[in-house]
Design a protein around this motif. Sequence first.
Motif, PDB file in Angstrom:
ATOM      1  N   ALA A 285       0.660  -1.312   0.090  1.00 15.31           N
ATOM      2  CA  ALA A 285       0.129   0.071  -0.212  1.00 15.31           C
ATOM      3  C   ALA A 285       0.731   1.212  -0.173  1.00 15.31           C
ATOM      4  CB  ALA A 285      -0.840   0.102   1.223  1.00 15.31           C
ATOM      5  N   ARG A 286       1.978   1.239   0.568  1.00  9.73           N
ATOM      6  CA  ARG A 286       2.822   2.239   0.560  1.00  9.73           C
ATOM      7  C   ARG A 286       4.031   2.435  -0.697  1.00  9.73           C
ATOM      8  NH1 ARG A 286       3.116   0.137   5.837  1.00  9.73           N
ATOM      9  NH2 ARG A 286       2.569   1.522   7.536  1.00  9.73           N
ATOM     10  N   LEU A 287       3.813   1.456  -1.659  1.00 12.11           N
ATOM     11  CA  LEU A 287       4.511   1.682  -2.843  1.00 12.11           C
ATOM     12  C   LEU A 287       3.801   2.286  -3.876  1.00 12.11           C
ATOM     13  CD1 LEU A 287       5.925  -2.091  -2.667  1.00 12.11           C
ATOM     14  CD2 LEU A 287       7.127  -0.097  -1.869  1.00 12.11           C
ATOM     15  N   ASN A 288       4.320   3.016  -4.789  1.00 11.32           N
ATOM     16  CA  ASN A 288       3.584   3.614  -6.048  1.00 11.32           C
ATOM     17  C   ASN A 288       4.169   2.677  -7.088  1.00 11.32           C
ATOM     18  OD1 ASN A 288       6.257   4.517  -6.891  1.00 11.32           O
ATOM     19  ND2 ASN A 288       5.838   6.502  -5.778  1.00 11.32           N
ATOM     20  N   SER A 289       3.740   3.169  -8.356  1.00  9.65           N
ATOM     21  CA  SER A 289       3.945   2.365  -9.388  1.00  9.65           C
ATOM     22  C   SER A 289       5.420   2.291  -9.829  1.00  9.65           C
ATOM     23  CB  SER A 289       2.958   2.821 -10.389  1.00  9.65           C
ATOM     24  OG  SER A 289       3.261   4.140 -10.885  1.00  9.65           O
ATOM     25  N   GLU A 290       6.198   3.352  -9.627  1.00 11.01           N
ATOM     26  CA  GLU A 290       7.486   3.419  -9.998  1.00 11.01           C
ATOM     27  C   GLU A 290       8.217   2.420  -9.072  1.00 11.01           C
ATOM     28  OE1 GLU A 290       5.600   6.060  -9.460  1.00 11.01           O
ATOM     29  OE2 GLU A 290       5.683   6.813 -11.693  1.00 11.01           O
ATOM     30  N   ASP A 291       7.884   2.586  -7.639  1.00  8.48           N
ATOM     31  CA  ASP A 291       8.420   1.769  -6.599  1.00  8.48           C
ATOM     32  C   ASP A 291       8.306   0.140  -6.805  1.00  8.48           C
ATOM     33  OD1 ASP A 291       9.258   3.814  -5.290  1.00  8.48           O
ATOM     34  OD2 ASP A 291       7.442   3.710  -3.766  1.00  8.48           O
ATOM     35  N   ILE A 292       6.962  -0.188  -7.273  1.00 10.99           N
ATOM     36  CA  ILE A 292       6.879  -1.676  -7.718  1.00 10.99           C
ATOM     37  C   ILE A 292       7.597  -1.855  -9.136  1.00 10.99           C
ATOM     38  CG2 ILE A 292       4.955  -3.070  -8.703  1.00 10.99           C
ATOM     39  CD1 ILE A 292       2.960  -1.607  -6.697  1.00 10.99           C
ATOM     40  N   ALA A 293       7.809  -0.967 -10.038  1.00 15.26           N
ATOM     41  CA  ALA A 293       8.397  -1.469 -11.239  1.00 15.26           C
ATOM     42  C   ALA A 293       9.851  -1.700 -10.680  1.00 15.26           C
ATOM     43  CB  ALA A 293       8.206  -0.325 -12.132  1.00 15.26           C
ATOM     44  N   ALA A 294      10.561  -1.000  -9.968  1.00 12.92           N
ATOM     45  CA  ALA A 294      11.838  -0.971  -9.495  1.00 12.92           C
ATOM     46  C   ALA A 294      12.287  -2.170  -8.548  1.00 12.92           C
ATOM     47  CB  ALA A 294      12.227   0.165  -8.905  1.00 12.92           C
ATOM     48  N   LEU A 295      11.345  -2.260  -7.813  1.00 15.31           N
ATOM     49  CA  LEU A 295      11.601  -3.578  -6.813  1.00 15.31           C
ATOM     50  C   LEU A 295      11.468  -4.608  -7.701  1.00 15.31           C
ATOM     51  CD1 LEU A 295       9.706  -2.819  -3.539  1.00 15.31           C
ATOM     52  CD2 LEU A 295      12.043  -3.461  -3.802  1.00 15.31           C
ATOM     53  N   SER A 296      10.227  -4.936  -8.654  1.00 14.66           N
ATOM     54  CA  SER A 296      10.237  -6.086  -9.316  1.00 14.66           C
ATOM     55  C   SER A 296      11.442  -6.429 -10.337  1.00 14.66           C
ATOM     56  CB  SER A 296       8.949  -5.943 -10.255  1.00 14.66           C
ATOM     57  OG  SER A 296       7.854  -5.765  -9.381  1.00 14.66           O
ATOM     58  N   SER A 297      11.817  -5.374 -10.828  1.00 12.77           N
ATOM     59  CA  SER A 297      13.118  -5.481 -11.797  1.00 12.77           C
ATOM     60  C   SER A 297      14.345  -5.931 -10.989  1.00 12.77           C
ATOM     61  CB  SER A 297      13.538  -4.093 -12.477  1.00 12.77           C
ATOM     62  OG  SER A 297      14.748  -3.953 -13.124  1.00 12.77           O
ATOM     63  N   TYR A 298      14.763  -5.305  -9.754  1.00 13.29           N
ATOM     64  CA  TYR A 298      15.805  -5.830  -8.998  1.00 13.29           C
ATOM     65  C   TYR A 298      15.715  -7.193  -8.510  1.00 13.29           C
ATOM     66  CZ  TYR A 298      19.171  -5.523  -5.302  1.00 13.29           C
ATOM     67  OH  TYR A 298      20.181  -5.720  -4.423  1.00 13.29           O
ATOM     68  N   VAL A 299      14.548  -7.470  -8.028  1.00 16.72           N
ATOM     69  CA  VAL A 299      14.603  -9.169  -7.386  1.00 16.72           C
ATOM     70  C   VAL A 299      14.660 -10.004  -8.487  1.00 16.72           C
ATOM     71  CG1 VAL A 299      13.115  -8.369  -5.493  1.00 16.72           C
ATOM     72  CG2 VAL A 299      11.960  -9.313  -7.552  1.00 16.72           C
ATOM     73  N   GLN A 300      14.432  -9.729  -9.811  1.00 17.31           N
ATOM     74  CA  GLN A 300      14.520 -10.781 -10.963  1.00 17.31           C
ATOM     75  C   GLN A 300      16.124 -10.942 -11.017  1.00 17.31           C
ATOM     76  OE1 GLN A 300      12.480 -10.473 -14.649  1.00 17.31           O
ATOM     77  NE2 GLN A 300      14.395 -10.015 -15.568  1.00 17.31           N
ATOM     78  N   GLY A 301      16.852  -9.974 -10.802  1.00 13.36           N
ATOM     79  CA  GLY A 301      18.448 -10.240 -10.948  1.00 13.36           C
ATOM     80  C   GLY A 301      19.245 -10.824  -9.695  1.00 13.36           C
ATOM     81  N   LEU A 302      18.305 -10.884  -8.591  1.00 12.83           N
ATOM     82  CA  LEU A 302      19.050 -11.376  -7.380  1.00 12.83           C
ATOM     83  C   LEU A 302      19.491 -12.852  -7.527  1.00 12.83           C
ATOM     84  CD1 LEU A 302      16.719 -10.114  -4.532  1.00 12.83           C
ATOM     85  CD2 LEU A 302      19.190  -9.671  -4.816  1.00 12.83           C
ATOM     86  N   LYS A 303      20.656 -13.166  -7.253  1.00 14.63           N
ATOM     87  CA  LYS A 303      21.410 -14.505  -7.116  1.00 14.63           C
ATOM     88  C   LYS A 303      21.697 -14.917  -5.766  1.00 14.63           C
ATOM     89  CE  LYS A 303      23.024 -13.823 -11.724  1.00 14.63           C
ATOM     90  NZ  LYS A 303      22.382 -12.306 -11.873  1.00 14.63           N
TER      91      LYS A 303
END
Length: 209
Positions: free
Chosen positions: A191-209
Amino acid sequence: MKLKIAMLIPVTSLLLATGPIQAESLVDGSVEDGKARAATCGACHGTEGNSQNPMWPNIAGQSAPYIQAQLTAFRDGKRSDPLMSPQSLLLSDEDIANLAVYFESLPTAAQAIADEDLLDRGEALYRGGNVENQTAACLACHGPSGNGNPAAKYPALRGQHAVYTAKQLNAYKSGTRDTDGTTRIMRDIAARLNSEDIAALSSYVQGLK
């Protein structure tokens, strides 16, 4: 935009999340029986649990307790999806346990960060949260490498499709997904995340290893 770092989860939670990975599964199931039962799962999730369609999640390497909880939620109507709900109705408790330990045993396919332009924002939110709007750091529950916390049923996020992660964050944000139970931890954070936050987080976790 720079985000102020906020560590809002108690230190004890962080220690649990970053502790040693379980050597044995926390779910009592058969990998061999799970593999035999998983034939139909491959149509969406890939033959080795790594989906080719970013709308469908990678489940290879996901913790068995989390898979077990989600399959049970689909079967019992606590979570809804037009594809998963009817498939799960065919599963017994034993089937679910076997599938959970089977997919847990498979290696997660490594993926690159979806959008390098979003790296700084995604990493700041994942590792530090945002003190200005009280967004907690994701790593406190999901671990610094995105391995999750099997005992607490916090899922692994590493290598997950950015498209799928964004879909789930938006579902928590809107309240259409409520499998975080009475704690509401994911709904409150989303609820505290805006659309830009969600896009950035989603992109980042895809590349976590």
